[in-house]
Design an enzyme around this catalytic site. Structure first.
Site, short mmCIF file in Angstrom:
data_model
loop_
_atom_site.label_atom_id
_atom_site.label_comp_id
_atom_site.label_asym_id
_atom_site.label_seq_id
_atom_site.Cartn_x
_atom_site.Cartn_y
_atom_site.Cartn_z
CB ILE A 142 -1.02 0.00 1.17
CG1 ILE A 142 -0.31 -0.02 2.53
CG2 ILE A 142 -1.98 -1.16 1.03
CD1 ILE A 142 -1.30 0.21 3.69
CG ASP A 143 4.04 1.93 2.67
OD1 ASP A 143 3.05 2.54 3.11
OD2 ASP A 143 4.81 1.26 3.38
#
Ligand code: ADP
Length: 336
Positions: free
Chosen positions: A138-139
């Site tokens: 998700i980063d």
């Protein structure tokens, strides 16, 4: 060690394996499904490895047929499970993993995960086993891809939270600090702040003194704004708690009352968005096809300029992708 390694058998593969590893996020299930269905379409069997590298070492596997990946497209998380596995960081652990792969007659492995998992994939590849990586984090900090699986859904989850918080913030004239995930990367905070209309974004990559935050809140109040929304990545220093304490000590001067919402793990869950389902399907299918038909290995299958893009695994994990300067500049212009 040579006898432990399966030879490269591009074009002649009978069975591949797939695993999800490291931090979880939306879109992993559609990716497992795509790897499986493309492999089956090409006449190759698929083994699912449970709990990432831990399952590889422990021989924790299941057979994946077309039906076993039915109904998973819309489910968040990963039905194979994921894990952090310190044992795989050791040569001994990786040799154990290789033994499992060879015992099960697996000719190639697809690893779906973030920077750490892809580094593990590179280590396995260096030991002579055919591996392909797919970026899922998700980063959005993996090199060699414009976007990783999970990012889009997570941004939409944060935007939904911002919209809801704005409703209550303007009803009570409050300033809200909203903490997003991102220990080393401010991508989620920056992009959701930019597209959610935040007054300020605090990220680990940029130093922002607490005095400046207080000034911006006071300024928003004086200019008659109904609320003040500040996105804070969890890795920003000195941290959200310290900032809340500092701002509360200045409450009388700031005008707005200060509130904090830590979004936490809701950011990792939820149904994958249309974009994530499609991205995961494209990357998963491409990985299986490239590995089986063309014998491609040692690469990460990413997405650059709306095309499948291959990056050698060692380049993909050489450094953490930085946030684009243009995005940072745009956020500063919009934060008015
Ligand atoms: P992510 O893949 O989300 O970045 P981690 O950094 O926790 O998550 O990595 C997931 C797993 O990948 C680790 O628990 C470990 O098993 C494996 N891994 C990470 N770094 C290495 C490394 N340098 N060598 C071998 N395996 C690694």
């Amino acid at each position: 060690m040579a006898e432990e390694c399966a030879p490269l058998r591009g074009g002649n593969m009978k069975r591949i394996a797939v695993l999800t590893s490291g931090g979880d996020g939306p879109g992993l299930n559609p990716c497992i499904r795509a790897v499986t269905r493309m492999a089956l379409h090409l006449g190759v069997s698929v083994t699912g490895i449970q709990r990432g590298y831990a399952g590889l070492i422990a021989n924790d596997t299941l057979e994946l047929d077309a039906r076993s990946v039915g109904g998973v497209l819309g489910r968040g998380g990963t039905f194979l499970g994921t894990a952090r596995c310190p044992e795989f960081m050791t040569e001994k652990g990786r040799r154990e993993a290789l033994r499992t792969l060879n015992r099960l007659g697996i000719d190639g492995l697809v690893v779906i995960g973030g920077n750490g998992s892809l580094t593990g994939a590179l280590q396995l590849h260096k030991m002579g086993f055919p591996v392909l990586g797919i970026p899922a984090t998700i980063d959005n900090d993996v090199n060699g891809t414009d976007i990783s699986i999970g990012v889009d859904t997570t941004l939409n989850t944060i935007l939904d939270a911002i919209d809801r918080i704005k409703d209550t913030a303007s009803s009570h004239q409050r300033a809200f600090l909203i903490e997003t995930m991102g220990r080393n990367s401010g991508y989620l905070a920056l992009v959701s702040g930019l597209s959610g209309g935040a007054e300020l974004v605090l990220i680990p990559e940029i130093e922002t003194p607490m005095e400046k935050v207080a000034r911006i809140i006071e300024d928003a109040y004086i200019r008659g704004k109904a609320h003040c929304i500040i996105l804070v990545a969890e890795g920003w220093k000195p941290g959200t708690r310290a900032l809340v304490d500092y701002l509360k000590s200045l409450q009388a001067e700031l005008g707005f009352e200060i509130r904090l919402t830590v979004l936490g793990h809701i950011q990792r869950g939820g149904k994958p968005s249309a974009f994530d389902r499609l991205l995961a399907t494209r990357l998963g299918a491409a990985a299986a096809r490239l590995m089986i038909e063309e014998g491609v290995a040692g690469k990460m299958v990413g997405w650059v300029g709306s095309e499948i893009y291959l990056t050698p695994l060692d380049e993909a994990v050489a450094f953490q992708k930085e946030i684009s300067v243009k995005l940072r500049e745009l956020a500063e212009i919009m934060d008015q």
